[in-house]
Design an enzyme around this catalytic site. Sequence first.
Site, PDB file in Angstrom:
ATOM      1  N   TRP A  37       2.938  -1.141   4.997  1.00  0.00           N
ATOM      2  CA  TRP A  37       2.290   0.115   5.379  1.00  0.00           C
ATOM      3  C   TRP A  37       3.348   1.212   5.305  1.00  0.00           C
ATOM      4  CZ3 TRP A  37      -0.591   1.101  10.696  1.00  0.00           C
ATOM      5  CH2 TRP A  37      -1.249   2.330  10.626  1.00  0.00           C
ATOM      6  N   ILE A  97       7.140  -2.266   7.351  1.00  0.00           N
ATOM      7  CA  ILE A  97       7.102  -0.811   7.343  1.00  0.00           C
ATOM      8  C   ILE A  97       7.781  -0.325   6.069  1.00  0.00           C
ATOM      9  CG2 ILE A  97       7.866   1.299   8.473  1.00  0.00           C
ATOM     10  CD1 ILE A  97       5.681  -0.209   9.990  1.00  0.00           C
ATOM     11  N   LYS A  98       7.103   0.566   5.358  1.00  0.00           N
ATOM     12  CA  LYS A  98       7.645   1.083   4.101  1.00  0.00           C
ATOM     13  C   LYS A  98       8.335   2.424   4.332  1.00  0.00           C
ATOM     14  CE  LYS A  98       5.698   0.429  -0.371  1.00  0.00           C
ATOM     15  NZ  LYS A  98       4.529   0.609  -1.273  1.00  0.00           N
ATOM     16  N   VAL A  99       9.598   2.505   3.905  1.00  0.00           N
ATOM     17  CA  VAL A  99      10.356   3.756   4.000  1.00  0.00           C
ATOM     18  C   VAL A  99      10.959   4.070   2.632  1.00  0.00           C
ATOM     19  CG1 VAL A  99      10.883   3.522   6.453  1.00  0.00           C
ATOM     20  CG2 VAL A  99      12.445   2.561   4.765  1.00  0.00           C
ATOM     21  N   SER A 131       0.851  -1.188   0.000  1.00  0.00           N
ATOM     22  CA  SER A 131       0.000   0.000   0.000  1.00  0.00           C
ATOM     23  C   SER A 131       0.885   1.235   0.000  1.00  0.00           C
ATOM     24  CB  SER A 131      -0.934   0.008   1.215  1.00  0.00           C
ATOM     25  OG  SER A 131      -0.186   0.130   2.416  1.00  0.00           O
TER      26      SER A 131
END
Length: 365
Positions: free
Chosen positions: A110, A141-143, A46
């Site tokens: 996310w 976790i998206k960075v 997402s």
Amino acid sequence: MSKADLTQLYASQGQSLWLDNLSRELIESGQLAEWIRDYGIRGVTSNPSIFKKAIVGSPQYQADIATCKAKFDDIEAIYEHLVVHDIRQACDLLRPLWDESAGEDGWVSWEESPRIAHNAAASFAAASRLVDLTDRPNLLIKVPATPEGIAAFEQMIAHGISVNVTLIFSLAQVKAIFAAYQRGLSAYHARGGTVGQVRAVASLFMSRVDTLVDQKLDAIGSPAAQALKGKAALALAGMAYQHYRELFEGEGFAELRALGARSQYLLWASTGTKNPAYSDVLYVENLIAPNTINTVPEATLKAFADHGRSASLLKPRLAEDQAVWAALAELGIDMDGAIGAQLLDEGLVLFEQAFEELLAAIAAS
């Protein structure tokens, strides 16, 4: 390629298909469960643009927006508590696959707020908060792959947080991210962590690369420039995969591998074809390779099930890919410099615009 073939893609080719979409409608309608069951989907990604499309104007979120507004004053807190429901639901749908694959697949990504893309400390703090808020083991976790994002990524890995590094547009970024992953794993092991419990992927964007490079080539207009159109993204993918294999299958990763560490898979992102002159499955059927992930939009997934082929696998072609890179450089197109930097900046702007518009819509609801 049929739906049945897609469900066997991981078993036959070693590649995972993840869906590049998430919404409450997708979950509650049973569509996500169908994608998992009938199309071989093994994960979900997402981003702010996806959540903006899902939430703005949708009646399914209105009651939750009112509830969150009564509890929280900060608009970002309202947003996080609004979408965490969808993230948890998707994690729960994919949890059996996560268990079955021992954490290889079954992940949900996310993305952090684009507002902190250039703040490593805030990015690490946000990751810790979102992990606690979600309370699911199969959350990534998206960075973004900014210099600060890569620094935060290394710190997250050093603390056992699983991560999807996104907005990668150059080979230089890939190399920096893989190196940060190794350093983070070593630090996590030194702290007493179990490195095999950490998962990380590196999202390398495809169609956006060709869109920008093709514009540059059209502006040059020479026969040599025209002959290079549509080749940059696949050349980038080929060289990145070669680097992946040399690093993670070689001696450089041997010590961590012996401790049970997983390699950081390349994830092919932005695989919906933007140029109508190209095949609508260009960035799927040409990028099938073991230990990779392809995150596909729904339309691309349907197209691949309808007429995609697995005959054009990602083959060793380093000399050919390097020749494309050299030819682009001769024309003044700096793939690891100006092109990668421009695409990263543009990607951040697009996500920030979507995020700000989403927050404004939530505030106005």
